[in-house]
Design a protein around this motif. Structure first.
Motif, mmCIF file in Angstrom:
data_model
loop_
_atom_site.group_PDB
_atom_site.id
_atom_site.type_symbol
_atom_site.label_atom_id
_atom_site.label_comp_id
_atom_site.label_asym_id
_atom_site.label_seq_id
_atom_site.Cartn_x
_atom_site.Cartn_y
_atom_site.Cartn_z
ATOM 1 N N LEU A 1 9.011 1.586 5.162
ATOM 2 C CA LEU A 1 7.872 0.689 5.367
ATOM 3 C C LEU A 1 8.323 -0.751 5.173
ATOM 4 C CD1 LEU A 1 4.946 2.513 3.497
ATOM 5 C CD2 LEU A 1 5.590 2.656 5.897
ATOM 6 N N SER A 2 7.655 -1.649 5.849
ATOM 7 C CA SER A 2 7.980 -3.066 5.712
ATOM 8 C C SER A 2 7.429 -3.589 4.387
ATOM 9 C CB SER A 2 7.365 -3.857 6.865
ATOM 10 O OG SER A 2 5.947 -3.876 6.726
ATOM 11 N N ALA B 1 6.641 -7.180 -3.729
ATOM 12 C CA ALA B 1 7.239 -5.931 -3.246
ATOM 13 C C ALA B 1 8.758 -6.080 -3.158
ATOM 14 C CB ALA B 1 6.656 -5.557 -1.881
ATOM 15 N N HIS B 2 9.204 -7.198 -2.607
ATOM 16 C CA HIS B 2 10.638 -7.464 -2.491
ATOM 17 C C HIS B 2 11.303 -7.479 -3.867
ATOM 18 C CE1 HIS B 2 14.192 -10.118 -2.247
ATOM 19 N NE2 HIS B 2 14.389 -9.484 -1.106
ATOM 20 N N ASP B 3 10.699 -8.205 -4.805
ATOM 21 C CA ASP B 3 11.263 -8.298 -6.152
ATOM 22 C C ASP B 3 11.313 -6.927 -6.827
ATOM 23 O OD1 ASP B 3 11.510 -11.019 -5.763
ATOM 24 O OD2 ASP B 3 9.779 -11.549 -7.007
ATOM 25 N N LEU B 4 10.269 -6.135 -6.649
ATOM 26 C CA LEU B 4 10.221 -4.810 -7.264
ATOM 27 C C LEU B 4 11.308 -3.900 -6.699
ATOM 28 C CD1 LEU B 4 8.902 -2.867 -9.225
ATOM 29 C CD2 LEU B 4 7.206 -2.356 -7.481
ATOM 30 N N ILE B 5 11.511 -3.945 -5.399
ATOM 31 C CA ILE B 5 12.557 -3.131 -4.765
ATOM 32 C C ILE B 5 13.926 -3.557 -5.285
ATOM 33 C CG2 ILE B 5 13.697 -2.598 -2.574
ATOM 34 C CD1 ILE B 5 10.779 -2.920 -1.334
ATOM 35 N N ILE C 1 4.062 -2.308 2.356
ATOM 36 C CA ILE C 1 4.117 -1.919 0.951
ATOM 37 C C ILE C 1 3.191 -2.800 0.121
ATOM 38 C CG2 ILE C 1 5.610 -1.821 -1.088
ATOM 39 C CD1 ILE C 1 7.916 -1.102 0.877
ATOM 40 N N ALA C 2 3.227 -4.099 0.391
ATOM 41 C CA ALA C 2 2.377 -5.038 -0.344
ATOM 42 C C ALA C 2 0.903 -4.688 -0.160
ATOM 43 C CB ALA C 2 2.654 -6.464 0.119
ATOM 44 N N GLU C 3 0.514 -4.423 1.058
ATOM 45 C CA GLU C 3 -0.880 -4.080 1.343
ATOM 46 C C GLU C 3 -1.279 -2.780 0.653
ATOM 47 O OE1 GLU C 3 -3.476 -2.835 5.225
ATOM 48 O OE2 GLU C 3 -2.004 -4.453 5.458
ATOM 49 N N SER D 1 7.019 4.888 -6.463
ATOM 50 C CA SER D 1 6.189 4.884 -5.265
ATOM 51 C C SER D 1 6.629 3.786 -4.291
ATOM 52 C CB SER D 1 4.725 4.697 -5.662
ATOM 53 O OG SER D 1 3.912 4.620 -4.538
ATOM 54 N N VAL D 2 6.794 2.589 -4.798
ATOM 55 C CA VAL D 2 7.195 1.455 -3.948
ATOM 56 C C VAL D 2 8.596 1.682 -3.387
ATOM 57 C CG1 VAL D 2 7.797 -1.005 -3.978
ATOM 58 C CG2 VAL D 2 5.677 -0.215 -5.059
ATOM 59 N N TYR D 3 9.515 2.117 -4.234
ATOM 60 C CA TYR D 3 10.891 2.312 -3.792
ATOM 61 C C TYR D 3 10.989 3.419 -2.744
ATOM 62 C CZ TYR D 3 15.941 1.886 -4.286
ATOM 63 O OH TYR D 3 17.264 1.642 -4.050
#
Length: 115
Positions: A34-35, A50-54, A39-41, A24-26
């Motif tokens: 999305l920024s 979010a950055h780390d997950l991507i 994504i975080a929100e 979902s995040v990716y």
């Protein structure tokens, strides 16, 4: 390979191997552009999360490609099919088609050996 194209190809081939949350995040980052803040929100995580997950997903997907080489094989197959298409067109318009037919046969064998 262009970074976005590479990410989408890796996700297309290996995305189902990610968890639902990772997918979902990716998908939101790569396909919907999305920024990190958006994504975080959306997921109730920090921008850094979010950055780390991507980045983690990038490494996971690249790891699958390093082991399985499906995207690489797909790219070679597309290139070979394009060459076969070109040779077929040339053969249709040439007086002597034997050389084109030999090339098509050779490329077809290469393509079959790759799979």
């Amino acid at each position: 390979m262009d970074r976005i194209y590479e990410q989408t190809m890796l996700f297309d081939f290996y995305g189902e191997l990610l968890t639902e949350h990772q997918r979902s995040v990716y998908e939101e980052a790569v396909y919907q552009d999305l920024s990190l803040g958006e994504i975080a929100e959306e997921h109730g995580i920090s921008r850094q999360g979010a950055h780390d997950l991507i980045r983690r997903c990038d490494r996971i997907l690249q790891g699958y490609e390093d082991k399985l080489h499906l995207v690489e094989r797909f790219a070679r197959a597309r290139k070979t099919i394009g060459e076969i298409e070109r040779l077929t067109f040339e053969a249709e318009n040439a007086a002597d088609t034997q050389e084109q037919l030999r090339s098509i046969r050779r490329l077809s064998r290469e393509l079959l050996e790759d799979f």
